[in-house]
Scaffold this motif. Structure first.
Motif, mmCIF file in Angstrom:
data_model
loop_
_atom_site.group_PDB
_atom_site.id
_atom_site.type_symbol
_atom_site.label_atom_id
_atom_site.label_comp_id
_atom_site.label_asym_id
_atom_site.label_seq_id
_atom_site.Cartn_x
_atom_site.Cartn_y
_atom_site.Cartn_z
ATOM 1 N N GLU A 1 0.832 -1.206 0.000
ATOM 2 C CA GLU A 1 0.000 0.000 0.000
ATOM 3 C C GLU A 1 0.871 1.263 0.000
ATOM 4 N N VAL A 2 1.902 1.252 0.833
ATOM 5 C CA VAL A 2 2.834 2.384 0.855
ATOM 6 C C VAL A 2 3.459 2.571 -0.535
ATOM 7 N N GLY A 3 3.978 1.472 -1.082
ATOM 8 C CA GLY A 3 4.620 1.522 -2.399
ATOM 9 C C GLY A 3 3.667 2.018 -3.465
ATOM 10 N N ASN A 4 2.451 1.510 -3.398
ATOM 11 C CA ASN A 4 1.437 1.865 -4.376
ATOM 12 C C ASN A 4 1.136 3.363 -4.349
ATOM 13 N N ILE A 5 1.003 3.908 -3.149
ATOM 14 C CA ILE A 5 0.681 5.327 -3.014
ATOM 15 C C ILE A 5 1.853 6.197 -3.477
ATOM 16 N N VAL A 6 3.059 5.826 -3.062
ATOM 17 C CA VAL A 6 4.244 6.583 -3.476
ATOM 18 C C VAL A 6 4.401 6.551 -5.000
ATOM 19 N N LEU A 7 4.321 5.354 -5.570
ATOM 20 C CA LEU A 7 4.602 5.202 -7.002
ATOM 21 C C LEU A 7 3.479 5.771 -7.863
ATOM 22 N N SER A 8 2.221 5.593 -7.419
ATOM 23 C CA SER A 8 1.143 6.126 -8.251
ATOM 24 C C SER A 8 1.113 7.656 -8.195
ATOM 25 N N SER A 9 1.492 8.243 -7.058
ATOM 26 C CA SER A 9 1.557 9.716 -7.019
ATOM 27 C C SER A 9 2.678 10.230 -7.910
ATOM 28 N N PHE A 10 3.803 9.523 -7.883
ATOM 29 C CA PHE A 10 4.937 9.862 -8.759
ATOM 30 C C PHE A 10 4.472 9.847 -10.225
ATOM 31 N N LEU A 11 3.762 8.774 -10.571
ATOM 32 C CA LEU A 11 3.297 8.603 -11.951
ATOM 33 C C LEU A 11 2.231 9.606 -12.350
ATOM 34 N N ASN A 12 1.334 9.910 -11.424
ATOM 35 C CA ASN A 12 0.264 10.863 -11.725
ATOM 36 C C ASN A 12 0.826 12.161 -12.252
ATOM 37 N N SER A 13 1.876 12.663 -11.587
ATOM 38 C CA SER A 13 2.379 13.973 -12.012
ATOM 39 C C SER A 13 3.074 13.879 -13.370
ATOM 40 N N ILE A 14 3.703 12.752 -13.658
ATOM 41 C CA ILE A 14 4.332 12.619 -14.982
ATOM 42 C C ILE A 14 3.262 12.549 -16.070
ATOM 43 N N ASN A 15 2.217 11.774 -15.798
ATOM 44 C CA ASN A 15 1.153 11.661 -16.792
ATOM 45 C C ASN A 15 0.406 12.976 -16.967
ATOM 46 N N MET A 16 0.290 13.736 -15.890
ATOM 47 C CA MET A 16 -0.369 15.036 -15.998
ATOM 48 C C MET A 16 0.453 15.964 -16.876
ATOM 49 N N LEU A 17 1.756 15.915 -16.671
ATOM 50 C CA LEU A 17 2.678 16.727 -17.470
ATOM 51 C C LEU A 17 2.592 16.370 -18.955
ATOM 52 N N LEU A 18 2.490 15.069 -19.230
ATOM 53 C CA LEU A 18 2.479 14.601 -20.614
ATOM 54 C C LEU A 18 1.096 14.665 -21.231
ATOM 55 N N GLY A 19 0.075 14.816 -20.390
ATOM 56 C CA GLY A 19 -1.290 14.759 -20.892
ATOM 57 C C GLY A 19 -1.693 13.359 -21.301
ATOM 58 N N THR A 20 -1.146 12.362 -20.640
ATOM 59 C CA THR A 20 -1.467 10.966 -20.971
ATOM 60 C C THR A 20 -2.301 10.338 -19.849
ATOM 61 N N GLN A 21 -2.983 9.254 -20.214
ATOM 62 C CA GLN A 21 -3.744 8.467 -19.242
ATOM 63 C C GLN A 21 -2.914 7.255 -18.870
ATOM 64 N N HIS A 22 -3.091 6.739 -17.651
ATOM 65 C CA HIS A 22 -2.366 5.520 -17.324
ATOM 66 C C HIS A 22 -3.168 4.597 -16.414
ATOM 67 N N GLN A 23 -2.806 3.307 -16.477
ATOM 68 C CA GLN A 23 -3.331 2.331 -15.522
ATOM 69 C C GLN A 23 -2.133 1.722 -14.820
ATOM 70 N N ILE A 24 -2.295 1.499 -13.527
ATOM 71 C CA ILE A 24 -1.195 0.959 -12.754
ATOM 72 C C ILE A 24 -1.577 -0.452 -12.293
ATOM 73 N N SER A 25 -0.593 -1.368 -12.320
ATOM 74 C CA SER A 25 -0.875 -2.760 -11.958
ATOM 75 C C SER A 25 -1.032 -2.892 -10.443
ATOM 76 N N VAL A 26 -1.514 -4.050 -10.023
ATOM 77 C CA VAL A 26 -1.478 -4.392 -8.597
ATOM 78 C C VAL A 26 0.004 -4.523 -8.223
ATOM 79 N N PRO A 27 0.425 -4.013 -7.050
ATOM 80 C CA PRO A 27 1.853 -4.084 -6.717
ATOM 81 C C PRO A 27 2.329 -5.493 -6.355
ATOM 82 N N GLY A 28 3.592 -5.766 -6.662
ATOM 83 C CA GLY A 28 4.244 -7.013 -6.230
ATOM 84 C C GLY A 28 5.301 -6.666 -5.192
#
Lengths: 163, 207
Positions: free
Chosen positions: B115-142
């Motif tokens: 859960e910690v990893g998921n929140i950290v990584l998805s927030s990291f990704l959100n801002s990159i996708n916002m910058l690029l104007g792209t949509q993304h889906q994130i997998s279940v974490p391993g």
């Protein structure tokens, strides 16, 4: 006679005379391949990272890929005086470090492909695989000693086994 | 091969991503989070573990795969003790009381770490996708607990298919305000797919 320890890094490949201890640390999806001839007293180890070199340019380390490492290490064994029918092999590694529920990307299963390709290449050259400890989801540290020709495999949380 | 200008541009993006990840983690843990300036560097795939520390050090790691407009793999990696403290802190937040980690079943601590990893990584990704104007889906974490070297085999095998150099986008987060002698730090490692790296560089106008 005392054994010198030699630690092999990623994609390293080496064939040496006994007495020696060959070591590879922290194998995840990579393979530790050991080949030896107890009569000629020669042993080799390779730290293989990927199954096949197809599609990549030539200049890379031969130890990196199963399809180039296996023929290279056997050739080096023969060059140093081993006899092909006497060469035996042991393999360890090829774990899958992360599993994602549902569709996993292909590169997460590279460990199993490394194991398959290494086995196939050894079989093709007629080299018997005497022992193996492959797959699973844990990393391994391995040590091969020419004092007893055994491969010591350390796995986090599972302790040490000799194969 | 990437030039310095391109590496700097990627670093700036990682900086924005890390800021967002730090904010999210701060909210999750109700703690101050300190972030370092990210590093973007080209590292030999044969020396990844040595580059980042002791290859045999035990780490706790969370892996996710992101698909969509900007495809990449991400790992949140921590020294095992730090991962343990992070989970304790999260459990304390959730249950309102301190629970020593060795009294909690591993599947529960692993799901907290995921859960910690998921929140950290998805927030990291959100801002990159916002910058690029792209949509993304994130997998279940391993989740993995293993030697640093074994965990980084994943990175080496991804880049190894393409050559001998890894682009490492690496950034560190630290939790502040812990009792004396305790620390929690974690690293975000981003591995963009080749096409996505091209997209990012074009968007940043450095290609």
């Amino acid at each position: 006679m005392a054994e010198n320890s030699i630690v092999l890094g990623m994609a390293d490949l080496m064939v040496v005379n006994a007495p020696v201890k060959l070591v590879t640390l922290g194998l995840g999806s990579c393979i530790g391949l050991v080949v030896y001839d107890t009569f000629a007293k020669i042993a080799g180890m390779a730290h293989i990272m990927l199954p096949d070199s197809r599609g990549l340019h030539g200049s890379e380390k031969v130890g990196k890929f199963a399809d180039t490492a296996v023929p290279a290490i056997i050739e080096e064994m023969l060059r140093k005086g081993a006899s092909r029918p006497r060469i035996k092999a042991k393999i360890a590694g090829g774990a899958q470090m992360f599993s994602l529920p549902g569709a996993s990307p292909e590169f997460l299963t590279v460990g199993a492909k490394n194991v398959n390709e290494t086995r196939k290449r050894l079989q093709r050259l007629g080299i018997a695989i005497i022992a193996s400890d492959t797959g699973g989801n844990k990393g391994r540290t391995i040590e091969f000693s020419t004092s007893n020709w055994m491969l010591k495999v350390k796995t986090l949380g599972k302790g040490i086994s000799e194969i | 091969m990437l030039n310095d200008k391109q590496l700097d541009a990627i670093k700036e993006v990682a900086n924005i991503g890390t800021g967002n990840a730090a904010t999210a983690l701060s909210g999750l843990l109700s703690s101050m989070i300190h972030m370092d300036v990210p590093e973007t560097e080209l590292v030999s795939i044969y020396e990844l573990a040595e580059h980042y520390g002791d290859p045999l050090q035990t780490v706790g790691a969370v892996f996710v795969r992101s698909t969509g407009g900007f495809q990449c793999s991400l790992i949140f990696i921590q020294p095992e003790d730090d991962a343990g403290l992070m989970v304790e802190l999260l459990l304390k937040q959730q249950f309102g009381t301190y629970i020593p980690i060795n009294e909690v079943p591993q599947d529960l601590t692993d799901s907290a770490l995921a859960e910690v990893g998921n929140i950290v990584l998805s927030s990291f990704l959100n801002s990159i996708n916002m910058l690029l104007g792209t949509q993304h889906q994130i997998s279940v974490p391993g989740v993995a607990h293993d030697m640093l070297s074994s965990v980084l085999d994943v990175v080496a095998s991804i880049y190894g298919q393409m050559g001998e150099t890894a682009l490492m986008v690496n950034t560190e987060l630290k939790v502040d305000g812990l009792s004396e002698g305790k620390k929690i730090s974690g690293h975000i490692i981003m591995i963009p797919d080749p096409d996505s790296l091209g997209l990012l560089l074009r968007k940043l106008k450095v290609i």
